[in-house]
Design an enzyme around this catalytic site. Structure first.
Site, PDB file in Angstrom:
ATOM      1  N   ASN A   1      -8.470  -6.171   9.032  1.00 53.09           N
ATOM      2  CA  ASN A   1      -7.307  -6.954   9.406  1.00 53.09           C
ATOM      3  C   ASN A   1      -7.539  -7.843  10.619  1.00 53.09           C
ATOM      4  OD1 ASN A   1      -5.143  -6.226   7.470  1.00 53.09           O
ATOM      5  ND2 ASN A   1      -5.739  -4.186   8.140  1.00 53.09           N
TER       6      ASN A   1
ATOM      7  N   SER B   1      -5.494 -14.028   7.033  1.00 55.14           N
ATOM      8  CA  SER B   1      -4.702 -13.810   5.821  1.00 55.14           C
ATOM      9  C   SER B   1      -3.305 -14.327   6.050  1.00 55.14           C
ATOM     10  CB  SER B   1      -4.665 -12.335   5.460  1.00 55.14           C
ATOM     11  OG  SER B   1      -3.990 -11.612   6.459  1.00 55.14           O
TER      12      SER B   1
ATOM     13  N   LYS C   1       0.182  -3.915  -7.794  1.00 54.88           N
ATOM     14  CA  LYS C   1      -0.967  -4.297  -6.974  1.00 54.88           C
ATOM     15  C   LYS C   1      -0.577  -4.138  -5.512  1.00 54.88           C
ATOM     16  CE  LYS C   1      -1.763  -7.416  -4.880  1.00 54.88           C
ATOM     17  NZ  LYS C   1      -1.589  -7.996  -3.497  1.00 54.88           N
TER      18      LYS C   1
ATOM     19  N   THR D   1       0.596  -7.830  -0.223  1.00 52.13           N
ATOM     20  CA  THR D   1       1.887  -7.830  -0.899  1.00 52.13           C
ATOM     21  C   THR D   1       1.891  -6.810  -2.013  1.00 52.13           C
ATOM     22  OG1 THR D   1       2.247 -10.139  -0.467  1.00 52.13           O
ATOM     23  CG2 THR D   1       3.373  -9.238  -2.365  1.00 52.13           C
TER      24      THR D   1
ATOM     25  N   GLU E   1      -6.458  -0.261   2.213  1.00 52.86           N
ATOM     26  CA  GLU E   1      -7.612  -0.892   2.847  1.00 52.86           C
ATOM     27  C   GLU E   1      -8.073  -0.112   4.072  1.00 52.86           C
ATOM     28  OE1 GLU E   1      -5.714  -4.568   3.579  1.00 52.86           O
ATOM     29  OE2 GLU E   1      -6.745  -5.545   1.921  1.00 52.86           O
TER      30      GLU E   1
ATOM     31  N   THR F   1      -5.534  -8.315  -5.529  1.00 55.96           N
ATOM     32  CA  THR F   1      -6.109  -9.147  -4.457  1.00 55.96           C
ATOM     33  C   THR F   1      -7.250  -8.352  -3.834  1.00 55.96           C
ATOM     34  OG1 THR F   1      -4.350  -8.382  -2.962  1.00 55.96           O
ATOM     35  CG2 THR F   1      -4.054 -10.532  -3.994  1.00 55.96           C
TER      36      THR F   1
END
Lengths: 391, 391
Positions: B386, B391, B173, B184, B264, B151
């Site tokens: 974020n 999301s 992932k 996730t 991230e 993702t």
């Protein structure tokens, strides 16, 4: 008026020179009686600063005559030498107060410190400041005292609850519990109500549990957090314990709200209310799980009514702590029910998050208990203020 | 080679069109046997996505023949309709595989989804992608499969542990557990070792506990986290259970380290190792308390070796969980013992935090158990990524 709103108290706040900024940095509050009842609630952190160890012992017998508070240094992680510094401070204050005609033993002088961890206090500066503060004690010194305990606070926090013939007043410092490591929470509350030590202790524990302990951003208290209650009995009034607890809760709730509003780097104050839980404890634990979610806090900073992050956080609470059916959860954000039965609800574009205050209501459909926990959003300024400066 | 490094597996990854970017978004991995042993570890979040509910049931009998994974949508918080979508996907895959000569029941097809919460999957697009993926299955499709589950990952994550005659290979992932709500963690591991279902289940639980579950940044798993192990027995080798667990742990440890490295917005990868605890559990809990401290994480972002925040976080762990004397704690950061006996140690200016990897060692002086938990720093980019995107 802060801690001098109630009869029987004198206070002051002075520039001792511990802070390099030249701002006030030493406060003294003295209970002139006739009663000297006291109670305290302290950090549960096992790494506790020397003044916490000392003050916990001071109030263990239900009595304290005075408290000295300094900003500019936490006296935490300073070893036996740091504890000796605290002890010496209490002895110095007791001696200086006795010279003004107030007979006080060192064992009845509480000490609070806030500021950087791991540094010894400049004792000569502090003790000279204590002398100046004691010389300056007055019946209207509450505001100066509230000012001198500030660290990164943008303004002093004070609150008063007046009742028929008696009063509760308090001061607090802390730039949001968001940053407990650098923003120790200190709070002193005074009252002229006639209450005994057992009532003081029980009322303080209960009121703190529902107010200061429900301001929660990263789930841990600092090394120095302290809440002191001192009661003089000077009003001659003896309220019912429940009346007293209500007034005390009112003062602490106001101070808590002021702490949230002054949180470092925050752009939103967020009230997470969990309703229809099986117990108040269950409601509180679910609310805390949400207020501790960095993803949720970052979403609110971005004005994003992200209900998925709300229920994902709620779902981390074990069933034995908070029984509820996860498929029934509803979430409203600022009055819009964006999540219904753990799925998509009303249009999220209807949610207006431009204001500072945000209300999140989570309905567990499991019982009839409710709790609210306050937090702030996670912002660039939070990261900046907690990374750019050591503390 | 990822999931096709071991014999007996075919895989593929294709562009179905679920993602608007045009990147690969559907993977299929099929165990061609002779054995079809499987085990799974799933999110402990009570808000679990439909594919988790489904796949938990699939592997409950110790068998799975295939798994389909999609990015571009999590199928979480989608109600009974979402579960029906997952069920339909499994039936579609089973039917399509049977048409290629592989007799597979829908109850042996696991399903994993990752992406946005609260949206239904575009089923026509997904099922057409499944058909294309099944057409494209090959013995060297592991890398394409690893690519199609990404993702916000910047690169695919794969690992292989080769042994004498048998192999363990895997893909994962997740752009760091830092952001579990949007990132996730999905992981599929295959092996051609001959192991039974009980061995698979026990080895997976043990290996996950020491690897993926020790990548911890905000303490909660997402609604979709899934780790699947499939064993074909195609090597004809039957390793000792402890040998198999060691190889599995090696693969999962490598994938975990890759997840941390791709977190991230992170600028540091931080290993917090607690030594000389009374038990491994105690060591892990103290390490987790530190890795969950926003103040500590923000300090590392600021290249600040702030040991006060380390021991303050350690001090929040209850004594019944981790018995130790708080006054004895030592802390080293990147090899410099900045805190000795809970007080000031060596010169903090000696600590070099300019590299990406940071090592924090906390010595509790209470026993001989050790655990390491990985996290990342709290950065402006984390807040940005974020908060700026839903999301």
């Amino acid at each position: 008026m802060s801690v001098t709103a109630a009869q029987g108290f004198v206070a002051s706040g002075v520039v001792a020179g511990i802070k390099s900024t030249g701002a006030k940095d030493v406060s003294v509050v003295v209970n002139e009686g006739p009663s000297k009842v006291a109670a305290g609630v302290f950090t549960t952190n096992r790494i506790e600063a020397a003044p916490v160890t000392w003050s916990r012992e001071v109030v263990s017998d239900g009595r304290a005559d005075a408290v000295i508070l300094n900003s500019g240094g936490a006296n935490a992680c300073t070893g036996p030498e740091g504890f000796a510094d605290t002890h010496r401070t209490a002895e110095h204050v007791a001696h200086a107060l006795s010279q003004t005609g107030r007979e006080v033993g060192a064992g009845d002088v509480a000490v609070c410190s806030t500021g950087l961890i791991g540094l010894r206090l400049p004792m000569d500066t502090l003790l000279a400041g204590a002398d100046a503060a004691i010389t300056g004690l007055s019946h209207d010194g509450g505001d100066a005292a509230a000012e001198a305990i500030m660290t990164t606070d943008s303004k002093p926090k004070t609150a008063v609850a007046g009742r028929d013939g008696w009063t509760v007043g308090g001061m607090a410092k802390g730039a949001g519990m968001l940053a407990p490591g650098m923003a120790t929470m200190l709070c002193v509350v005074t009252t002229d109500a006639g209450i005994d030590a057992a009532t003081a202790k029980a009322a303080l524990a209960s009121a703190v549990a529902r107010t200061l302990n429900r301001v929660d951003s990263d789930g841990c208290m600092s090394t120095n957090d302290t809440v002191l209650l001192m009661a003089s009995g000077a009003s001659g009034q003896t309220p019912d314990p429940s009346q007293f607890e209500a007034a005390l809760t009112e003062v602490l709730a106001s101070l808590s709200r002021q702490l949230v509003a002054d949180a470092e780097g925050a752009s939103h104050d967020i009230a997470v209310t969990v309703v229809n839980a099986t117990t108040e404890h269950a409601a509180e634990e679910v609310a805390r799980a949400i207020t501790r979610s960095n993803l949720f806090k970052a979403a609110i900073f971005g004005n994003d009514p992200n209900w998925g992050r709300v229920i994902s956080a709620a779902g981390t609470v074990p069933e034995e702590v908070a029984p509820f059916d996860p498929t029934l959860i509803d979430v409203s954000i600022n009055g819009v029910q964006v999540c219904r039965a753990a799925g998509v609800g009303d249009d999220r574009d209807l949610v207006d998050l431009t204001g500072r205050e945000v209300t999140v209501v989570v309905d567990l459909h499991a019982g009839d208990a409710t709790a609210t926990v306050w937090t702030n959003d996670l912002t660039h300024d939070y990261v900046h203020e907690n990374s750019a400066y050591s503390s």
